[in-house]
Write an enzyme that holds these catalytic residues in place. Structure first.
Site, PDB file in Angstrom:
ATOM      1  N   LYS B 103      -7.922  45.457   8.328  1.00 37.35           N
ATOM      2  CA  LYS B 103      -8.922  44.477   7.912  1.00 37.35           C
ATOM      3  C   LYS B 103      -8.186  43.160   7.690  1.00 37.35           C
ATOM      4  O   LYS B 103      -7.279  43.086   6.859  1.00 37.35           O
ATOM      5  CB  LYS B 103      -9.595  44.939   6.615  1.00 37.35           C
ATOM      6  CG  LYS B 103     -10.629  43.957   6.111  1.00 37.35           C
ATOM      7  CD  LYS B 103     -11.196  44.392   4.778  1.00 37.35           C
ATOM      8  CE  LYS B 103     -11.912  43.200   4.141  1.00 37.35           C
ATOM      9  NZ  LYS B 103     -12.061  43.354   2.701  1.00 37.35           N
ATOM     10  N   GLY B 164     -15.578  39.065  -5.321  1.00 37.33           N
ATOM     11  CA  GLY B 164     -15.488  39.299  -6.762  1.00 37.33           C
ATOM     12  C   GLY B 164     -16.599  38.667  -7.584  1.00 37.33           C
ATOM     13  O   GLY B 164     -16.570  38.739  -8.800  1.00 37.33           O
ATOM     14  N   ALA B 190     -17.954  42.079   0.505  1.00 36.74           N
ATOM     15  CA  ALA B 190     -17.810  41.120  -0.596  1.00 36.74           C
ATOM     16  C   ALA B 190     -19.145  40.620  -1.126  1.00 36.74           C
ATOM     17  O   ALA B 190     -20.050  40.278  -0.363  1.00 36.74           O
ATOM     18  CB  ALA B 190     -16.968  39.922  -0.209  1.00 36.74           C
ATOM     19  N   GLY B 191     -19.236  40.580  -2.428  1.00 40.48           N
ATOM     20  CA  GLY B 191     -20.389  39.981  -3.083  1.00 40.48           C
ATOM     21  C   GLY B 191     -21.440  40.975  -3.529  1.00 40.48           C
ATOM     22  O   GLY B 191     -22.276  40.652  -4.367  1.00 40.48           O
ATOM     23  N   ASN B 212     -16.246  47.250  -3.205  1.00 41.48           N
ATOM     24  CA  ASN B 212     -15.080  47.585  -4.020  1.00 41.48           C
ATOM     25  C   ASN B 212     -15.314  47.258  -5.488  1.00 41.48           C
ATOM     26  O   ASN B 212     -15.445  48.132  -6.322  1.00 41.48           O
ATOM     27  CB  ASN B 212     -13.835  46.867  -3.488  1.00 41.48           C
ATOM     28  CG  ASN B 212     -12.607  47.155  -4.343  1.00 41.48           C
ATOM     29  OD1 ASN B 212     -12.510  48.207  -4.968  1.00 41.48           O
ATOM     30  ND2 ASN B 212     -11.687  46.227  -4.402  1.00 41.48           N
ATOM     31  N   THR B 213     -15.419  45.944  -5.795  1.00 43.15           N
ATOM     32  CA  THR B 213     -15.491  45.531  -7.202  1.00 43.15           C
ATOM     33  C   THR B 213     -16.573  46.266  -7.980  1.00 43.15           C
ATOM     34  O   THR B 213     -16.336  46.749  -9.084  1.00 43.15           O
ATOM     35  CB  THR B 213     -15.763  44.014  -7.283  1.00 43.15           C
ATOM     36  OG1 THR B 213     -14.822  43.336  -6.469  1.00 43.15           O
ATOM     37  CG2 THR B 213     -15.648  43.514  -8.704  1.00 43.15           C
TER      38      THR B 213
END
Ligand code: SF4
Lengths: 377, 277
Positions: B103, B164, B190-191, B212-213
């Protein structure tokens, strides 16, 4: 505009008064802002924000966890040399203090590095006093070259260097630079630094920017809290960091909040901070600079350090000795300052885990060693 | 052509056949030892890890030791500031035994962590030529996406919101355009802060989501992993069941325009060109 010019305009009695005068409505507004601006920062640092510390802490915690996760990077300093030609009145290494002086040979530094690496640490910060004739760029680079294979991330906290020197250090494998301005108050700075090359306020102030230009990956700024009234110092630190972020978007800009500790010598800080004030400073910085790393040193006591972890900290020192040769049985007596958290790496990790945080040892892969990579299985 | 159902809905990517369309990450966990349970609960089959955090010398504390063997490893180039660094990190990852997937993250903005599209395309070109399965993280920009496709990317990974921030699908309209225009899988990265947002991305036709986050920093990461697995599956099922699937169904039973051309279809009756009774 250079930061020196910006600083001249912002480090003024008017700014100090504006911070003092910010009212509760301004604090509440700042707490609601998605991207707090300078006025919001002033409000968060104001006396009026003190009753809202819990709300600030909550937001700081959420912001930090979102951006950095429940992780804390660990590093340790390695004091290479305590020879110093400066007279910083607050420092145990100052040229007027009669302490034993020592300097590690690069081979001795490697031996110290091996002892540190055996504890699992992978991030090292190299420190010297300011004695360029003994501990100059070539010497620091020689130590760095020997230590690099043990430490994927190597930082320096040494005297202010020229851009070419920082470049030479990056070639030797150094990827991070720490430089505390000590105080952003130019006049106070002059009285605290009565002799030695460090007297040159502007040269020091420009050092982080020179390090950014020289290709450091991480640049860490800060003020030694306790020298001057803290609100304006933290305000200036924050704007210094933001100035560097804007001009050098590819560099990770981090901030330290070192608080003055007692040391060998009679001098004591004129403007000590309470724990609550330290928390206010840290959480205000976090809200103003959500992406900046925040470093916490072993100057703080274990219980306080553990409690500060969720409030914005991203990086902590552990297993610290501030004495030259302190990791391989040298005399730990005459360190630069007295540390308050003498815990070893394992104990710090255990305390972090107990709070649901993961200690992170390695956070960079040095690319110049691409050919030495080994297989995982 | 037969209808696509959930059961034979497979995402083919880089030689792998994926049943789960949730990709997860290894960053930000309070304890890496949670990772195997998160993999199991979420059903994810692909997991990304920052090469910069991998320490082969760390023994059992090594991040890689926590990743179950059946997972496809997707090392990422987090920390790369330009194309050259991304390429070098990718080669290191392969040399360290992390496989051929990479990635690409090229970020040179420490304030907003937005990806550099040009540098990402350059790195993609180099690495695709070297046989990597390249998944570039990107801003959802159609032109950049086309360059990435031309450069040999296996998929594109547009951000839903800055990394994040957990702000959800802020770039919804732009992602919809990528889904519409590209032949490559669009994997939203993301987001995404909540399962409902992942579900929405899947309903829109995203091929997968990387989360992820939101999982790693949840109060209960295992339960949150499970919730995301279910949300992604539900969103995908809705996409297959809904308007997005119409094009695939040549045998749709009652077309809305089927009346045209039928005798006596309306008041006017006459269809041009046909004889009157
Ligand atoms: S603070 Fe640094 S420069 Fe000043 S006396 Fe101490 S070691 Fe020397």
């Amino acid at each position: 505009m250079s930061f020196a010019d910006a600083l001249a305009a912002l480090y003024t009695p008017e700014t100090a008064r504006a911070i003092e005068a910010a009212d509760e409505a301004a604090v509440l507004r700042a707490l609601e802002r998605r991207a707090p601006d300078e006025a919001d920062l002033a409000a968060l640092l104001a006396p009026a924000a003190a009753p809202h510390l819990e709300a600030m802490a909550r937001r700081a915690h959420e912001t930090t966890v979102r951006h950095f996760g429940r992780t804390i990077q660990l590093f340790t300093p390695l004091y290479l040399s305590n020879y110093c030609t400066n007279g910083c009145v607050y420092c145990g290494f100052n040229t007027g203090n009669r302490i034993p002086r020592a300097q590690l040979t690069p081979e001795q530094a490697l031996a110290e590095g091996r002892a540190i690496a055996a504890t699992g640490l992978r991030q090292l910060l190299l420190l010297t006093g300011e004695a360029p004739a003994r501990a100059g760029t070539d010497y620091i680079a020689a130590c760095a070259r020997l230590l690099r294979p043990l430490f994927p991330s190597l930082g320096v906290e040494v005297h202010a260097l020229a851009e070419a020197d920082y470049r030479a250090l990056t070639r030797a494998g150094v990827d991070a630079m720490t430089m505390f301005q000590e105080t952003y108050d130019r006049e106070l700075y002059a009285t605290l630094h009565p002799r030695g090359p460090k007297r040159d306020f502007a040269w020091r102030l420009g050092a982080p920017e020179r390090a950014c230009r020289a290709g450091m990956r991480v640049v860490n700024v800060g003020a030694l809290l306790g020298l001057a009234p803290w609100r304006l110092e933290v305000f200036a630190t924050a704007l210094h960091a933001r100035h560097l972020q804007r001009r050098h978007p590819g560099v990770d800009i981090a901030i330290s909040l070192p608080r003055m500790r007692p040391h060998a010598g009679a001098w004591q800080p004129a403007h000590p901070l309470t724990d609550s004030e330290l928390v206010q400073a840290m959480t205000a910085l976090r809200l103003f600079l959500p992406q900046a790393g925040i470093t916490l040193s072993t100057r703080e006591a274990p219980a306080l350090r553990d409690n500060l972890v969720p409030l914005g900290v991203t990086r902590m020192s552990a297993g610290v000795s501030t004495a030259v040769g302190g990791h391989t049985g040298g005399d730990p007596g005459s360190g630069q300052f007295e540390i308050s958290d003498p815990r070893g790496v394992d104990a710090v990790c255990a305390a972090l885990r107990q709070r649901g945080y993961q200690p992170v040892f390695k956070d960079w892969e040095p690319l110049e060693h691409a050919h030495t990579a080994r297989r995982a299985s | 052509m037969t209808p696509v159902t959930e059961h034979d809905d497979i995402l083919e990517l880089g030689g792998a056949r994926l049943h789960s369309r949730l990709f997860i990450g290894t960053g930000k966990f309070g304890d890496d030892a949670l990772i195997p349970a998160v993999c199991a609960a979420s059903g994810a089959q692909v997991i990304t890890m920052a090469l910069r955090r991998v320490d082969l010398d760390a023994g059992p504390a090594n991040l890689m030791a926590h990743i179950p063997a059946h997972m496809v490893r997707l090392p990422n180039t987090s920390g790369a500031r330009n194309a050259d660094e991304a390429v070098r990190i990718a080669r290191l990852a392969r040399a360290m035994g992390c496989g051929d997937w990479i990635k690409i993250e090229v970020v040179s903005d420490s304030r907003h962590l937005l990806p550099d599209g040009y540098a990402t395309a350059r790195a993609t070109e180099t690495l695709a030529r070297e046989g990597f399965v390249v998944l570039p993280y990107m801003n959802p920009d159609l032109y950049v996406a086309r360059s990435l496709a031309d450069a040999g990317a296996a998929a594109v990974m547009p951000l839903g919101a800055p990394i994040g921030t957990n702000r959800g699908l802020r770039t919804r309209e732009m992602i919809a355009i990528l889904v519409e225009e590209l032949d490559l899988p669009v994997i939203v990265d993301a987001g995404i802060g909540k399962p409902s947002q992942a579900c929405e991305a899947m309903e829109m036709g995203a091929a997968a989501c990387l989360v992820n986050t939101a999982i790693a920093t949840a109060g209960d990461p295992v339960a949150m992993g499970r919730a995301f697995g279910q949300a992604v599956a539900a969103g995908r099922a809705a996409f297959l069941a809904g308007p997005g699937a119409e094009r695939r169904r040549a045998s749709a039973s009652s077309p809305l325009t089927g009346f045209l051309g039928e005798a006596g279809a309306g008041a006017g009756g006459a269809v041009p060109g046909e004889a009157q009774p």
